[in-house]
Design an enzyme around this catalytic site. Structure first.
Site, PDB file in Angstrom:
ATOM      1  CG  ASN A 138      -2.219  -1.354   1.210  1.00  0.00           C
ATOM      2  OD1 ASN A 138      -2.355  -1.270   0.453  1.00  0.00           O
ATOM      3  ND2 ASN A 138      -1.789  -2.215   1.831  1.00  0.00           N
ATOM      4  CD  GLU A 164      -9.585  -4.172  -0.614  1.00  0.00           C
ATOM      5  OE1 GLU A 164      -8.370  -4.806  -0.201  1.00  0.00           O
ATOM      6  OE2 GLU A 164      -9.946  -3.836  -1.216  1.00  0.00           O
TER       7      GLU A 164
HETATM    8  P1  C2E Z   1      -6.154  -2.358   2.847  1.00  0.00           P
HETATM    9  O1  C2E Z   1      -5.295  -1.782   2.034  1.00  0.00           O
HETATM   10  O2  C2E Z   1      -7.916  -2.474   1.922  1.00  0.00           O
HETATM   11  O3  C2E Z   1      -6.436  -3.404   3.395  1.00  0.00           O
HETATM   12  C1  C2E Z   1      -7.217  -4.390   3.318  1.00  0.00           C
HETATM   13  C2  C2E Z   1      -7.487  -4.294   4.927  1.00  0.00           C
HETATM   14  O4  C2E Z   1      -8.825  -4.886   4.878  1.00  0.00           O
HETATM   15  C3  C2E Z   1      -6.315  -4.755   5.845  1.00  0.00           C
HETATM   16  O5  C2E Z   1      -6.868  -4.105   6.727  1.00  0.00           O
HETATM   17  C4  C2E Z   1      -7.450  -6.381   6.006  1.00  0.00           C
HETATM   18  O6  C2E Z   1      -6.751  -6.770   7.108  1.00  0.00           O
HETATM   19  C5  C2E Z   1      -8.503  -6.102   6.165  1.00  0.00           C
HETATM   20  N1  C2E Z   1      -9.134  -6.972   5.383  1.00  0.00           N
HETATM   21  C6  C2E Z   1      -9.192  -8.191   4.806  1.00  0.00           C
HETATM   22  N2  C2E Z   1     -10.035  -8.689   4.254  1.00  0.00           N
HETATM   23  C7  C2E Z   1     -11.110  -8.991   5.148  1.00  0.00           C
HETATM   24  C8  C2E Z   1     -12.277  -9.235   5.774  1.00  0.00           C
HETATM   25  O7  C2E Z   1     -12.251 -10.456   5.084  1.00  0.00           O
HETATM   26  N3  C2E Z   1     -12.802  -8.823   6.243  1.00  0.00           N
HETATM   27  C9  C2E Z   1     -12.549  -7.909   6.561  1.00  0.00           C
HETATM   28  N4  C2E Z   1     -13.341  -6.943   7.354  1.00  0.00           N
HETATM   29  N5  C2E Z   1     -11.307  -6.883   6.791  1.00  0.00           N
HETATM   30  C10 C2E Z   1     -10.773  -7.732   6.060  1.00  0.00           C
HETATM   31  P2  C2E Z   1      -5.778  -3.786   7.545  1.00  0.00           P
HETATM   32  O8  C2E Z   1      -4.202  -3.887   7.251  1.00  0.00           O
HETATM   33  O9  C2E Z   1      -6.940  -2.911   9.669  1.00  0.00           O
HETATM   34  O10 C2E Z   1      -4.737  -1.715   6.948  1.00  0.00           O
HETATM   35  C11 C2E Z   1      -6.187  -1.750   6.869  1.00  0.00           C
HETATM   36  C12 C2E Z   1      -6.049  -0.213   5.748  1.00  0.00           C
HETATM   37  O11 C2E Z   1      -4.322   0.420   5.923  1.00  0.00           O
HETATM   38  C13 C2E Z   1      -5.150  -0.694   4.341  1.00  0.00           C
HETATM   39  O12 C2E Z   1      -6.925  -0.974   3.685  1.00  0.00           O
HETATM   40  C14 C2E Z   1      -4.300   0.101   4.174  1.00  0.00           C
HETATM   41  O13 C2E Z   1      -5.667   1.231   2.837  1.00  0.00           O
HETATM   42  C15 C2E Z   1      -3.853   0.232   4.707  1.00  0.00           C
HETATM   43  N6  C2E Z   1      -2.744   0.008   5.296  1.00  0.00           N
HETATM   44  C16 C2E Z   1      -2.635  -1.164   5.935  1.00  0.00           C
HETATM   45  N7  C2E Z   1      -1.300  -1.166   5.410  1.00  0.00           N
HETATM   46  C17 C2E Z   1      -0.597  -0.143   5.197  1.00  0.00           C
HETATM   47  C18 C2E Z   1       1.016   0.410   4.717  1.00  0.00           C
HETATM   48  O14 C2E Z   1       1.996  -0.783   4.884  1.00  0.00           O
HETATM   49  N8  C2E Z   1       1.034   1.541   4.488  1.00  0.00           N
HETATM   50  C19 C2E Z   1       0.169   2.386   3.985  1.00  0.00           C
HETATM   51  N9  C2E Z   1       0.125   3.518   3.793  1.00  0.00           N
HETATM   52  N10 C2E Z   1      -1.220   2.155   4.185  1.00  0.00           N
HETATM   53  C20 C2E Z   1      -1.194   0.897   4.392  1.00  0.00           C
HETATM   54 MG    MG Z   2      -4.574  -2.119  -0.025  1.00  0.00          MG
HETATM   55 MG    MG Z   3      -8.461  -1.874   0.302  1.00  0.00          MG
END
Ligand code: C2E
Ligand code: MG
Ligand code: MG
Length: 738
Positions: free
Chosen positions: A572, A691
């Site tokens: 990301n 997703e």
């Molecule tokens: P994202 O890029 O849309 O990442 C997917 C998010 O959806 C992840 O949350 C993941 O845990 C969650 N997810 C995946 N499958 C499911 C599912 O079946 N059900 C539900 N309810 N959730 C699911 P996470 O890890 O909390 O990350 C949230 C957001 O934070 C990410 O959305 C992304 O936009 C951001 N993020 C995470 N890591 C990074 C990073 O290294 N850099 C940046 N800039 N943003 C990050």
């Molecule tokens: Mg993502």
């Molecule tokens: Mg996403």
């Protein structure tokens, strides 16, 4: 003298012509008398005739000089020559009659006529020569010709004269001895007359020129003795609007007030004129005199004011610009602190201003801003400071106001704003939100105050636009926490408290992982493992995201390099990172350092990154594409879902936001959106990822639309890849077991 008469101003000309006439008459008279004295005839002279002869000579000579300068061209010189001839003749005749009592004078007609003719001829030529530009040669010739005229007339006339002295002895005339006396007297009187004329020329030239010089300076000059005005030049008189006699003997303080060193005001009848003053002492009329040179600096001051105004005001609205507002607000806060009085800072920005600009153009936008400035100016009186901080941001400092008073003032402004803009043709939808922070309770420095007023403004906007929100304890608490979080984030980078989890992205048909999305976690010393939702926004705002993002990229590439060849890693990328001009280089360096091939790296961008529509972003994306890296549009459907962005930028993958999957079965629209998004991606040749698939049921519902890839808890939660080399098997096994 004649040349002086020709050059000088009209008022002085007649004086010069009279002086020249007197000198000429004196010359004629003296020449005649001295020549007469050369005849050793024992005659005496009548006082009356002698006196009359000089007056006549001077009188007619004056007419001659007036004619010479007054009548233009040859006729002037002609008339003047005739008059000189007449002066000589008349003088001669009257002069002779002065001896009438002491001798018998008999003349011959022929010599008389010859004397008139020859003397007249010389006079004519003399005046002819005198009528041209004055040069030394002309001067000498004129003198010779005048003397020749006098002498020729005199000698020719005398040659035909028989003078028989009447031996009546000295009788009320002059004796022979007196003749020597009169000779001396004639010499002295005539010389004095001429010398006075010549001296007048020099003195006049000198004095006029010095006076002219004094009047020609830029400065007004006034001379005083014992504090009283004794003289002034024209500039000064023009400044005070009075003639010299009216100000003579006045006290200087009545006309000029000195403020500070070198500055002051001249009291003109209608206003005070600011002047720069140079003071000194000179010798004037033989006595020590104070001298004041004054220069009118009103224009300079006006220019300064104009420049100052330009430099400190926003040209569009006429309000203070950011720099000037900050400077003046700092001063006002210093004063408030010294007087322990309150103050309130209001920050405001327009709601939906961008829409006005987009819909009606910038000219209309400018008009709206000007209108807002007017409403602001009419709502907040002095000593309020009103500034435009840029764009549609305005700010007001209200010295002496507590925050409840400031809220009242803001409410007044808001209602006035609504009234004005309700009738505004193009901007009916326009609103304004206000944030308030109080001094010193919500910040003891301007920056702190601004920060908190901005936080309040942000809150006002979040609560629904067109509102006022005053900074409070709750917000303060939040701000403190936010600041602490930002500090901790900075520390976390140094303490290496971040780690990555990987969530599989699987093939929709086989369910086999084809890649993993790297998801950031923070191992917080107090709160344990934190998800990005808690800290990403703070990291974005504080800018730490740049460093964190670089770390994520390097770590993900390095870890992915150990995976099976056909498995990619998705990373990301935050909007802030995308604005970095050297992002492509960072990515290239991470790939190089890890040995990961570019085709195995996918960068996930959100639509907010593309909002600003910057040229640099487009270029960055193209360069990344050129590296061979793939680009994915993340969370499609959660924001603007612009199709333009999908076409304009070189995306490879479209990730449909998980909220649609979550809503499946509950909301019929959700299915339609997923179906359409899949079709759209197909049409644009993009790979589609759905997703957030958590259940088998969701998977079944989605399958008919045939997305390429799927991601969600059903296939695997974000996990640490313990055995990086066996990542493929590990996740595959887990996804099966879920
Ligand atoms: P994202 O890029 O849309 O990442 C997917 C998010 O959806 C992840 O949350 C993941 O845990 C969650 N997810 C995946 N499958 C499911 C599912 O079946 N059900 C539900 N309810 N959730 C699911 P996470 O890890 O909390 O990350 C949230 C957001 O934070 C990410 O959305 C992304 O936009 C951001 N993020 C995470 N890591 C990074 C990073 O290294 N850099 C940046 N800039 N943003 C990050
Ligand atoms: Mg993502
Ligand atoms: Mg996403």
């Amino acid at each position: 003298m004649l040349s002086r008469a020709r050059q000088c101003v009209r008022a002085h000309r007649n004086i010069w012509l009279a002086v020249a006439g007197a000198a000429l008459g004196g010359t004629i008279w003296a020449t005649h008398f001295i020549a007469m004295l050369a005849y050793s005839i024992p005659v005496s002279y009548q006082l009356f005739e002698t006196g009359a002869s000089i007056l006549v000579a001077i009188g007619i000579s004056c007419l001659a000089t007036f004619a010479l300068v007054g009548v233009p061209g040859l006729s002037g010189a002609g008339i003047s020559g005739c008059l000189v001839g007449l002066a000589i003749a008349a003088m001669h005749t009257i002069g002779l009659s002065a001896i009438g009592n002491s001798a018998l004078v008999e003349g011959r007609m022929d010599t008389f006529i010859a004397a008139w003719a020859i003397g007249g001829a010389f006079s004519l030529i003399a005046m002819q020569v005198a009528s041209g530009q004055v040069t030394i040669t002309r001067l000498v010739f004129t003198a010779l010709l005048v003397v020749s005229a006098v002498c020729s007339h005199h000698l020719i006339s005398m040659s035909g004269l028989r003078v028989v002295p009447l031996d009546s002895g000295p009788q009320n005339g002059l004796t022979l001895i007196d003749r020597i006396g009169i000779a001396a007297a004639v010499c002295v009187v005539a010389s004095l007359l001429i010398a006075a004329g010549v001296a007048a020329v020099f003195f006049d030239r000198y004095l006029t020129d010095v006076k002219g010089l004094a009047n020609a300076t830029f400065e007004a000059i006034v001379l005083t003795r014992c504090g009283r005005v004794i003289h002034a030049n024209e500039k000064f008189l023009a400044m005070v609007g009075k003639p010299l006699p009216a100000i003579k003997a006045l006290n200087l303080e009545d006309i000029l007030s000195q403020t500070k060193a070198g500055m002051g005001f001249v009291k003109a009848p209608d206003r005070l004129i600011p002047v720069e003053i140079v003071e000194g002492a000179i010798e004037y009329q033989g006595r020590e005199t104070s001298f004041f040179g004054l220069r009118d600096i009103s224009e300079r001051l006006e220019a300064h004011e104009r420049l100052d105004h330009l430099a400190s005001h926003d040209p569009l609205t006429g309000l203070l610009n950011r720099r000037a507002f900050n400077a003046r607000a700092e001063d006002a806060l210093c004063l408030a602190e010294a007087e322990t009085s309150p103050a309130a800072l209001l920050t405001m920005d327009l709601d939906r201003f961008k829409a006005v600009n987009d819909l009606h153009g910038h000219a209309e936008g400018d008009l709206v801003l000007q209108e807002v400035a007017k409403v602001l100016s009419s709502s907040f009186d002095s000593p309020a400071l009103i500034g435009r901080m840029g764009g549609d941001e305005f700010t007001v400092l209200l010295p002496g106001k507590y925050d409840d008073q400031a809220q009242e003032a803001a409410a007044c402004f808001l209602s006035r704003f609504k009234t004005v803009f309700a009738s505004h043709p193009n901007a009916a939808a326009l609103g304004v939100s206000v944030g308030i922070a109080a001094f010193p309770a919500h910040g003891s420095s301007l920056t702190h105050l601004q920060h908190n007023a901005d936080a309040a403004l942000y809150r006002a906007k979040a609560r629904g636009r067109g509102r006022i929100y005053a900074f409070d304890r709750f917000l303060d608490q939040q701000m403190r926490e936010r600041r602490r979080l930002e500090d901790e984030l900075r520390r976390a980078i140094q303490m290496d408290e971040f780690f990555l989890l990987y969530q599989p992205i699987v093939d929709a048909l086989s369910g086999q992982p084809v890649g993993y999305e790297a998801l950031l976690r923070w191992q917080h010393p107090t709160y344990g493992v934190l998800a990005p939702a808690v800290f990403i926004e703070a990291a974005e705002e504080s800018g730490s995201i740049i460093e964190i993002g670089a770390w994520v990229l390097q770590r993900a590439c390095r870890q992915a390099a150990g995976w099976a060849e056909n498995v990619f890693v998705a990373v990301n990328v935050s909007p802030r990172q995308l604005l970095l001009p050297d992002l492509p280089e960072h990515v290239a360096a991470a790939l190089m350092a890890s040995g990961l091939s570019a085709s195995r790296l996918e960068l996930e961008l959100t639509e907010t990154s593309l909002l600003e529509d910057r040229v640099e972003v487009g270029q960055s994306l193209q360069s990344l594409k050129a590296l061979g890296v793939r680009l994915a549009m993340d969370d499609y459907g959660s924001g603007y879902s612009s199709m333009t962005n999908l076409r304009r930028y070189p995306f490879d993958t479209l990730k449909i936001d998980r909220s649609y999957v979550a809503a499946l079965g509950r909301d019929p629209v959700a299915g339609v959106v997923i179906e359409c998004a899949v079709a759209l991606a197909r049409g644009l040749g993009l790979t589609v990822v759905v997703e957030g698939i958590e259940t088998e049921e969701q998977r079944t519902l989605i399958s008919p639309w045939a997305p390429d890839l799927m991601q969600g808890f059903l296939f695997g939660r974000p996990e640490t890849l313990i055995n990086e080399a066996a990542a493929h098997d590990f996740c595959f096994t887990r996804s099966r077991s879920v």
